[in-house]
Structure formats: structure tokens, C-alpha cells
Design a protein around this motif. Structure first.
Motif, mmCIF file in Angstrom:
data_model
loop_
_atom_site.group_PDB
_atom_site.id
_atom_site.type_symbol
_atom_site.label_atom_id
_atom_site.label_comp_id
_atom_site.label_asym_id
_atom_site.label_seq_id
_atom_site.Cartn_x
_atom_site.Cartn_y
_atom_site.Cartn_z
ATOM 1 N N GLY B 16 28.168 30.934 21.732
ATOM 2 C CA GLY B 16 27.155 31.271 22.721
ATOM 3 C C GLY B 16 27.622 32.250 23.794
ATOM 4 N N SER B 18 30.025 35.743 25.055
ATOM 5 C CA SER B 18 30.233 37.120 24.594
ATOM 6 C C SER B 18 31.643 37.569 24.924
ATOM 7 C CB SER B 18 29.219 38.064 25.256
ATOM 8 O OG SER B 18 27.889 37.713 24.911
ATOM 9 N N SER B 81 28.222 39.577 20.941
ATOM 10 C CA SER B 81 27.327 38.814 21.814
ATOM 11 C C SER B 81 26.901 37.499 21.183
ATOM 12 C CB SER B 81 26.070 39.645 22.119
ATOM 13 O OG SER B 81 26.392 40.878 22.693
ATOM 14 N N ASN B 82 26.644 36.533 22.064
ATOM 15 C CA ASN B 82 26.109 35.247 21.609
ATOM 16 C C ASN B 82 26.847 34.768 20.365
ATOM 17 O OD1 ASN B 82 24.442 32.984 21.460
ATOM 18 N ND2 ASN B 82 22.854 34.065 20.315
#
Lengths: 112, 115
Positions: B16, B18, B81-82
């Protein structure tokens, strides 16, 4: 897009023997074919390359051949040594400043 | 050839979140690329980092997941990301120098583990 295939996926040879790795590519517009060697835990290193206007190139114990008609190229290592043990990647590219597409790799083991 | 460095060399991250990876070259280069190498696999091109414009992404990779910057001719960043565990991989930048005629050289890589 370009697709590069490579054989064999693993290769084991006795020290002093020769090793051959073969690759094929799909895009007839490709004209630059590098070979990279990657030792465990290290970055890939360019060891030799060939361009479409050349059929064969040698650098000491390493040679590459290119058959543009058949769209295949090969890496030949003679008098193999244990330090040649690594993963070898063939690749193809179209022009300068263009992306390079890699084959799946060949894990070479040289047995002392 | 150019000296290429990457930061961080490795990181362990929570899902979750980055992570931004930096690629620095000691000379101006024409082309910079970002690759992913999953364990025991080949190198897969993520994108071409274009100086002063948006990166060119390969099929299967999107800007929202892998935003890339290249503010000048010696530096680029890749953000993952994520993150999910499937993003665990080695990320490598490569460069083609001016006049290198296709020859590309790799940075040392960033080993990312996502828990």
C-alpha cells in the motif's frame, strides 16, 4: 512488437569445452543484437554485440554470429572457464536510441 | 562508459505504500530506461524515460502505477505506487550514452521487497 526467444534455458559444460546459445527474433527491422552476462547478484554487463551489416564478430574466446534471413543469432564461448558461469541474455533493438528487448536467458554452468 | 548509481540499493516496504528509486549518471546521456527483473527471470522493460516529457510505457505498465520523471540528462526517478507483494523485484535503470550507437549499460539495481 519484438519477441526474442533463447535456447537452451540451462546449459552445463565441462571446463575447456565450448558453449553455444541460440536466439531468434521476430521483427525483421531489428538490426542490433547485444549479449549480456549477469553474474549472481550483479547487474547485466554487455559482453559483445553484433549489427545487421556483419555476419560474425569475435572477441577473444567469445564470438557471435548473425543470420538475418533466418532471424537468428548465436553466442559461442570457447575454452570455457568456471568464471564464465552466469546467466546470459541475448537481446534485439531496431535503431540507435531505441529500446532493447531481452530474451529469457540461459543459465550456463561450467564444471571444473 | 558512464558511471551509473541507484538509490536505494534495497528496501523492504509495506503493501500500500510507495517507493521512489533514483538513477544518477555521471555524464549526460541520451536515453534512460527502467527495467524490472523478477527473481530468476529476464529483464522486462517498464518504460523509456524521456527528458522533459512524459515517459513512454510498455504494454502492461501504466503511469499511475509507475510514475517516472526525468528532469535532466543525468537523472531519473521511478516510483512504484501502492505496492503489493507482486511488485517485489529488482528494478534497474539503463542508459545509452551520446554516440553509443545502441550500447546500453545498467545501473546496479534496487532490490525491492514488499511485505
Amino acid at each position: 512488437g519484438e519477441n526474442v526467444e533463447q535456447h537452451p534455458s540451462t546449459l552445463s559444460v565441462q571446463e575447456g569445452d565450448s558453449a553455444v546459445i541460440k536466439c531468434t527474433y521476430s521483427d525483421s527491422a531489428s538490426n542490433y543484437f547485444p549479449w549480456y552476462k549477469q553474474e549472481l547478484g550483479k547487474r547485466p554487463q554487455l559482453i559483445i554485440d553484433i549489427r545487421s551489416n556483419v555476419g560474425e564478430k569475435k572477441d577473444q574466446r567469445i564470438a557471435v554470429t548473425l543470420n538475418k534471413t533466418a532471424k537468428h543469432f548465436s553466442l559461442h564461448i570457447t575454452e570455457t572457464q568456471p568464471e564464465d558461469s552466469a546467466v546470459y541474455f541475448c537481446a534485439a533493438s531496431k535503431t540507435s536510441y531505441d529500446k532493447v528487448i531481452f530474451g529469457p536467458g540461459t543459465s550456463l554452468s561450467v564444471i571444473p | 562508459s558512464a558511471v551509473i548509481s541507484q538509490k536505494p540499493s534495497r528496501d523492504i516496504c509495506q503493501r500500500g505504500t510507495s517507493l521512489t528509486i533514483q538513477c544518477q549518471v555521471d555524464s549526460q546521456v541520451t536515453m534512460m530506461f527502467w527495467y524490472r527483473q523478477q527473481p530468476g527471470q529476464s529483464l522486462t522493460l517498464i518504460a523509456t524515460a524521456n527528458q522533459g516529457s512524459e515517459a513512454t510505457y510498455e504494454s502492461g505498465f501504466v503511469i499511475d502505477k509507475f510514475p517516472i520523471s526525468r528532469p535532466n540528462l543525468t537523472f531519473s526517478t521511478l516510483t512504484v505506487s501502492n505496492m503489493s507483494p507482486e511488485d517485489s523485484s529488482i528494478y534497474l535503470c539503463s542508459v545509452e550514452e551520446v554516440g553509443a550507437n545502441n550500447e546500453q549499460f545498467f545501473g546496479p539495481g534496487t532490490r525491492l521487497t514488499v511485505l
